[in-house]
Design a protein around this motif. Structure first.
Motif, PDB file in Angstrom:
ATOM      1  N   LYS A 157       0.052  -1.890   5.786  1.00  0.00           N
ATOM      2  CA  LYS A 157       0.851  -2.250   4.615  1.00  0.00           C
ATOM      3  C   LYS A 157       0.099  -3.148   3.633  1.00  0.00           C
ATOM      4  O   LYS A 157       0.527  -3.329   2.496  1.00  0.00           O
ATOM      5  CB  LYS A 157       2.148  -2.934   5.080  1.00  0.00           C
ATOM      6  CG  LYS A 157       3.047  -1.994   5.896  1.00  0.00           C
ATOM      7  CD  LYS A 157       4.271  -2.680   6.443  1.00  0.00           C
ATOM      8  CE  LYS A 157       3.972  -3.503   7.675  1.00  0.00           C
ATOM      9  NZ  LYS A 157       3.617  -2.671   8.853  1.00  0.00           N
ATOM     10  N   THR A 166       0.812  -1.220   0.000  1.00  0.00           N
ATOM     11  CA  THR A 166       0.000   0.000   0.000  1.00  0.00           C
ATOM     12  C   THR A 166       0.841   1.264   0.000  1.00  0.00           C
ATOM     13  O   THR A 166       0.317   2.351  -0.262  1.00  0.00           O
ATOM     14  CB  THR A 166      -0.910   0.049   1.238  1.00  0.00           C
ATOM     15  OG1 THR A 166      -0.085   0.119   2.415  1.00  0.00           O
ATOM     16  CG2 THR A 166      -1.809  -1.175   1.321  1.00  0.00           C
ATOM     17  N   ASP A 223       1.900   2.411   2.754  1.00  0.00           N
ATOM     18  CA  ASP A 223       1.524   2.999   4.042  1.00  0.00           C
ATOM     19  C   ASP A 223       2.061   2.126   5.169  1.00  0.00           C
ATOM     20  O   ASP A 223       1.647   0.972   5.328  1.00  0.00           O
ATOM     21  CB  ASP A 223       0.002   3.098   4.125  1.00  0.00           C
ATOM     22  CG  ASP A 223      -0.491   3.733   5.425  1.00  0.00           C
ATOM     23  OD1 ASP A 223       0.342   4.037   6.307  1.00  0.00           O
ATOM     24  OD2 ASP A 223      -1.720   3.905   5.558  1.00  0.00           O
ATOM     25  N   TRP A 224       2.967   2.676   5.973  1.00  0.00           N
ATOM     26  CA  TRP A 224       3.561   1.892   7.059  1.00  0.00           C
ATOM     27  C   TRP A 224       2.537   1.492   8.116  1.00  0.00           C
ATOM     28  O   TRP A 224       2.723   0.496   8.815  1.00  0.00           O
ATOM     29  CB  TRP A 224       4.698   2.676   7.724  1.00  0.00           C
ATOM     30  CG  TRP A 224       5.965   2.650   6.925  1.00  0.00           C
ATOM     31  CD1 TRP A 224       6.455   3.626   6.109  1.00  0.00           C
ATOM     32  CD2 TRP A 224       6.906   1.570   6.842  1.00  0.00           C
ATOM     33  NE1 TRP A 224       7.627   3.226   5.525  1.00  0.00           N
ATOM     34  CE2 TRP A 224       7.936   1.969   5.962  1.00  0.00           C
ATOM     35  CE3 TRP A 224       6.978   0.299   7.421  1.00  0.00           C
ATOM     36  CZ2 TRP A 224       9.017   1.150   5.661  1.00  0.00           C
ATOM     37  CZ3 TRP A 224       8.056  -0.519   7.118  1.00  0.00           C
ATOM     38  CH2 TRP A 224       9.059  -0.099   6.250  1.00  0.00           C
ATOM     39  N   ASN A 225       1.460   2.227   8.246  1.00  0.00           N
ATOM     40  CA  ASN A 225       0.457   1.916   9.266  1.00  0.00           C
ATOM     41  C   ASN A 225      -0.470   0.777   8.848  1.00  0.00           C
ATOM     42  O   ASN A 225      -1.037   0.092   9.705  1.00  0.00           O
ATOM     43  CB  ASN A 225      -0.369   3.168   9.586  1.00  0.00           C
ATOM     44  CG  ASN A 225       0.474   4.249  10.229  1.00  0.00           C
ATOM     45  OD1 ASN A 225       1.266   3.976  11.128  1.00  0.00           O
ATOM     46  ND2 ASN A 225       0.310   5.487   9.758  1.00  0.00           N
TER      47      ASN A 225
END
Length: 515
Positions: free
Chosen positions: A272, A266, A268-270
């Motif tokens: 994934k 994604t 996005d680290w929050n």
């Protein structure tokens, strides 16, 4: 063409339906070697004290009913020896900058315990330490790559570790090594001077780290004929300023600078994204993010060229791979994830990128070897499975220390939702016996591709191959179906004059040997 589709290597094509017609074509021109060698160390692996990577991975309970040497699992050793892993990085990762090596030597029952604050807050008993790691490397016939503690350690601590392992004379530290069972030096060559010093390794600025590197490096001594290859903490992804500052300020005593980049589905680290059951949109985005490795290697190399035009300093990509959300029901700090055909396609694409940048990329480490992130092997008690990514490394091992053959490509795009990616990537090499090897990846999820390569004045008469593919990019190997994704013979390549013509199924990886 219908007869060609019946070959073993493309049986999976039938499951894809009429959409997999060879409606697209790709062309390549493969040149002569210019002496540039693809370092075998590009195919390195990474074993951090993280989750079930070391404990319950390489190092198991003495009572576990599997073949062992000491507590090292030998089925894992055998699997890794088959793919000829050239080096193994240890003890981290973030763990390296809280690890104190003296806690991991001597009688195991007397070793102090510690809390692994980075990965799950579990208690580390230090039963797997320096000697255990180096004995593992001996079993694997691989070179150790040790990362020293810069974040919470001292210059003296790292200096002493080097002396303990490498000094072949009389000193308190070499005497201690002998007392602990190894009179002769280990002669460890690869040394990382810290890890991610911009983050978990100390939250440093690049200017501060460059000064720290020089201080640590000068006290990490060469002993005898063993010359250390010291690797500086480098950037993450597109942090080009870090590379600029370190290369500008560290003028000598540096063998390589590390680059870390993880492919997040994604971005996005929050959140994934999941390792399994993903959509084509998630697949496309993962490959898009994975292909950014080409951008990062190219741009960091250009900065290095300013200060090192002779390319004496290596770009060391010692953490790379797909990072998804952890599997549901597992400790999120253990980073355990499944491994699909999608991950294999990212791995193969990344290795092709590294091969084609062999002038600068001299060492790399997939994160990680067992039970962590994009692992080669997953374990469940006495069972193991080889992941699709493992099979990629098996296919690509032919490039190790072979001469790079430059390639010019003209390829179609993989299109999805109005976005485009180059559908095919390739690398080629010639080994010491004169055999030519091509590794070809078709990332297009839906379309097969007719690939043709002009070999110029290369001399060859026969071609053989292997393929890794499946009915869907979400396909995985499981403990009940461990061979769902595996290598099979590929017969859809043929000689056409001095050209080679290849029928590439959708979402496939093909390796060819020409001799």
């Amino acid at each position: 063409m219908k007869k060609t589709l019946l070959s073993v290597g493309t049986l999976a094509l039938w499951a894809l339906g009429a959409s997999s017609v060879f409606a697209q074509s790709a062309k390549a021109t493969i040149g002569n070697d210019n002496g540039m060698v693809i370092s075998r160390h590009i195919y390195g692996q990474f074993a951090e004290h993280l989750g079930r990577g070391i404990y319950d991975g390489f190092w198991v309970d003495a009572k576990m009913p599997v073949k062992k040497q000491d507590r090292v699992r030998l089925d894992i050793v055998d699997a890794l020896k088959k793919i000829k892993i050239p080096n193994l990085r240890w003890p981290g990762g973030c763990f390296a900058d809280e690890y104190h090596w003296r806690d991991g030597i001597g009688v195991r029952t007397g070793r102090p315990k510690m809390v692994n604050t980075n990965w799950g807050g579990v208690t580390e008993d230090n039963s797997f330490g320096t000697h255990e790691f180096l004995e593992l490397c001996k079993l694997l016939n691989t070179e150790p790559y040790i990362t020293g503690n810069v974040g919470s350690g001292t210059v003296q601590e790292m200096s002493n570790w080097v002396e303990y392992l490498n000094f072949d004379g009389k000193s308190p530290l070499s005497d201690l090594r002998a007392k602990n069972g190894h009179p002769k030096p280990y002669n460890v060559t690869f040394w990382g001077v810290g890890n991610e010093s911009w983050g978990c390794g100390g939250n440093m600025t690049p200017e501060h780290y460059a000064d720290e590197y020089k201080r640590y490096a000068i006290f990490a001594k060469d002993y005898g004929n063993n010359k250390l290859k010291k690797i500086a903490t480098g950037p993450a992804g597109d942090n080009y300023n870090w590379t600029e500052v370190v290369m500008k300020n560290v003028k000598k005593d540096i063998w390589g600078i590390a680059l870390h980049y993880y492919t997040l589905p994604t971005g996005d680290w929050n959140d994934k994204g999941p390792a399994t059951g993903f959509t084509e949109a998630a697949y496309f985005n993962t490959l898009k993010n994975g292909l950014r490795m080409e951008e990062f290697v190219t741009k960091h190399s250009a900065i290095m060229d300013k200060y090192d035009p002779d390319k004496k300093v290596a770009l060391v990509v010692d953490e790379w791979g797909v990072w998804t959300n952890s599997e549901p029901g597992t400790n999120p700090g253990f980073l355990y994830q499944q491994n699909s055909l999608r991950d294999a396609l990212v791995a193969a694409t990344t290795l092709n990128i590294f091969n084609n940048h062999a002038d600068r990329v001299k060492l790399a480490n997939l994160a990680q070897t067992i039970n962590v992130l994009q692992a080669l092997i997953l374990t469940q008690k006495e069972k193991i499975i080889l992941t699709p990514t493992y099979h990629v490394f098996d296919m690509f091992k032919v490039h190790q220390d072979a001469k790079l053959l430059p390639i010019k490509l003209d390829v179609p795009d993989y299109e999805f939702d109005g976005k485009k990616l180059p559908a095919v990537n390739v690398s080629a090499s010639k080994d010491a016996a004169g055999k030519i090897h091509l590794t070809i990846v078709n990332i297009d999820n839906n379309k097969a591709i007719d690939f043709k390569a002009d070999l110029g004045n290369a001399t060859w008469s026969t071609v053989s191959g292997q393929i890794l593919t499946g009915t869907d990019v979400t396909n995985i190997n499981t403990f009940t179906n461990p061979n769902n994704i595996k290598l099979v013979a590929f017969n859809d390549a043929k000689k056409d004059g001095n050209n080679i013509s290849v029928k590439l199924p959708a979402h496939s990886i093909v390796s060819l040997e020409l001799k």
